[in-house]
Design an enzyme around this catalytic site. Structure first.
Site, mmCIF file in Angstrom:
data_model
loop_
_atom_site.group_PDB
_atom_site.id
_atom_site.type_symbol
_atom_site.label_atom_id
_atom_site.label_comp_id
_atom_site.label_asym_id
_atom_site.label_seq_id
_atom_site.Cartn_x
_atom_site.Cartn_y
_atom_site.Cartn_z
ATOM 1 N N ASP A 12 2.300 27.245 6.667
ATOM 2 C CA ASP A 12 1.750 25.999 6.106
ATOM 3 C C ASP A 12 2.332 25.678 4.733
ATOM 4 O O ASP A 12 1.623 25.179 3.851
ATOM 5 C CB ASP A 12 0.213 26.062 6.026
ATOM 6 N N VAL A 13 3.622 25.941 4.562
ATOM 7 C CA VAL A 13 4.247 25.688 3.267
ATOM 8 C C VAL A 13 4.908 24.315 3.210
ATOM 9 O O VAL A 13 5.298 23.861 2.133
ATOM 10 C CB VAL A 13 5.262 26.801 2.939
ATOM 11 N N GLY A 14 5.050 23.655 4.356
ATOM 12 C CA GLY A 14 5.623 22.308 4.357
ATOM 13 C C GLY A 14 6.880 22.146 5.183
ATOM 14 O O GLY A 14 7.677 21.239 4.938
ATOM 15 N N LYS A 15 7.083 23.002 6.195
ATOM 16 C CA LYS A 15 8.279 22.888 7.038
ATOM 17 C C LYS A 15 8.342 21.532 7.728
ATOM 18 O O LYS A 15 9.385 20.870 7.722
ATOM 19 C CB LYS A 15 8.287 23.989 8.108
ATOM 20 N N LYS A 37 10.866 21.705 18.114
ATOM 21 C CA LYS A 37 10.018 22.807 17.643
ATOM 22 C C LYS A 37 9.554 23.539 18.892
ATOM 23 O O LYS A 37 8.591 23.117 19.530
ATOM 24 C CB LYS A 37 8.833 22.280 16.834
ATOM 25 N N SER A 41 1.351 26.587 17.728
ATOM 26 C CA SER A 41 -0.004 27.045 18.052
ATOM 27 C C SER A 41 -1.008 26.268 17.210
ATOM 28 O O SER A 41 -0.650 25.578 16.261
ATOM 29 C CB SER A 41 -0.142 28.551 17.821
ATOM 30 N N ASP A 52 2.133 19.226 14.332
ATOM 31 C CA ASP A 52 3.545 19.261 13.935
ATOM 32 C C ASP A 52 4.435 18.471 14.896
ATOM 33 O O ASP A 52 5.218 17.621 14.456
ATOM 34 C CB ASP A 52 4.031 20.708 13.814
ATOM 35 N N GLY A 119 11.032 26.294 13.001
ATOM 36 C CA GLY A 119 10.328 27.500 13.380
ATOM 37 C C GLY A 119 8.820 27.328 13.290
ATOM 38 O O GLY A 119 8.298 26.220 13.098
ATOM 39 N N SER A 178 8.437 22.712 -2.155
ATOM 40 C CA SER A 178 7.416 21.683 -1.967
ATOM 41 C C SER A 178 6.346 21.816 -3.054
ATOM 42 O O SER A 178 5.795 22.902 -3.261
ATOM 43 C CB SER A 178 6.798 21.835 -0.576
#
Length: 219
Positions: A12-15, A37, A41, A52, A119, A178
């Site tokens: 949850d870092v901003g991919k 992607k 999940s 996503d 990923g 981010s």
């Protein structure tokens, strides 16, 4: 075709935010772009517009149909856990070769100007029963855009992820930082500088909360 793997230094870092910004920047330049992607999940099959894959489809200007969801993310699991954990709860056995084959098929299916593979989780998060995200990255051999955060502790997470990517012999094309929304987060500019100081020769790109102009510099 230019293809990039979008990896995260943390969950949850901003991919997906970064991927969507890159898609928007590419489309603004008149370039064709596709995204994939393979595994996701924590997705509600009845309400996935803000998931996503839903966000990636919206960024591509594609309708949010079940067929497009299947094409974007063929391996979908309900539990908000790592893909192999979530798959186990559904009685499914997720393996690296399945992920590699899906990605290779997606890469071979068309010839856009830009292709993004995203990923799930961090670089060393389990992605299947027998592999981490790093293993999929190594199998595909694509240049990597690593997305890190600016929360307290993020510098260590980002530098650790960058080191394992480089030690694997992969091309670390850029590191995107981010900006964290928390008022307790360290100074954003100082965080960028500290990450860059320890990654000589690697492009470190700030991704502030107030816009996506940064993505143009990577297209």
């Amino acid at each position: 075709m230019r293809a990039l793997f979008i990896a995260g230094a943390h969950t949850d870092v901003g991919k997906t935010y970064a991927a969507c910004a890159l898609i928007a920047a590419a489309r603004a330049r008149g370039l064709s772009v596709e995204a994939f992607k393979p595994a996701v999940s924590g997705i509600d099959p009845a309400d996935w517009a803000e998931s996503d894959p839903g966000r990636l489809l919206a960024a591509l200007g594609l309708p949010l149909t079940p067929a497009n969801l299947e094409a974007m993310s063929p391996l979908r699991f309900t539990a908000a856990l790592s893909p192999p954990m979530a798959a186990r709860l559904e009685g499914r056995d997720l393996r690296l070769q399945t992920l590699v084959s899906l990605c290779q098929t997606a890469l071979a299916a068309g010839s856009p100007d830009l292709m993004l593979i995203e990923g799930a989780g961090g670089v060393m998060s389990p992605l299947s029963e027998d592999a981490t995200n790093l293993d999929l990255m190594a199998a595909l051999g694509l240049p990597v855009v690593l997305v890190g955060g600016s929360y307290l502790g993020s510098i260590s997470h980002t530098l650790t992820a960058a080191k394992v990517i480089q030690d694997e012999g992969l091309d670390l094309a850029a590191v995107v930082i981010s900006q964290d929304a928390s008022p307790l987060a360290p100074d954003f500019t100082e965080t960028i500088g500290d990450v860059a100081r320890f990654l000589p020769g690697v492009r470190v790109v700030p991704a502030p909360r107030n816009g996506q102009d940064w993505a143009r510099t990577l297209i």
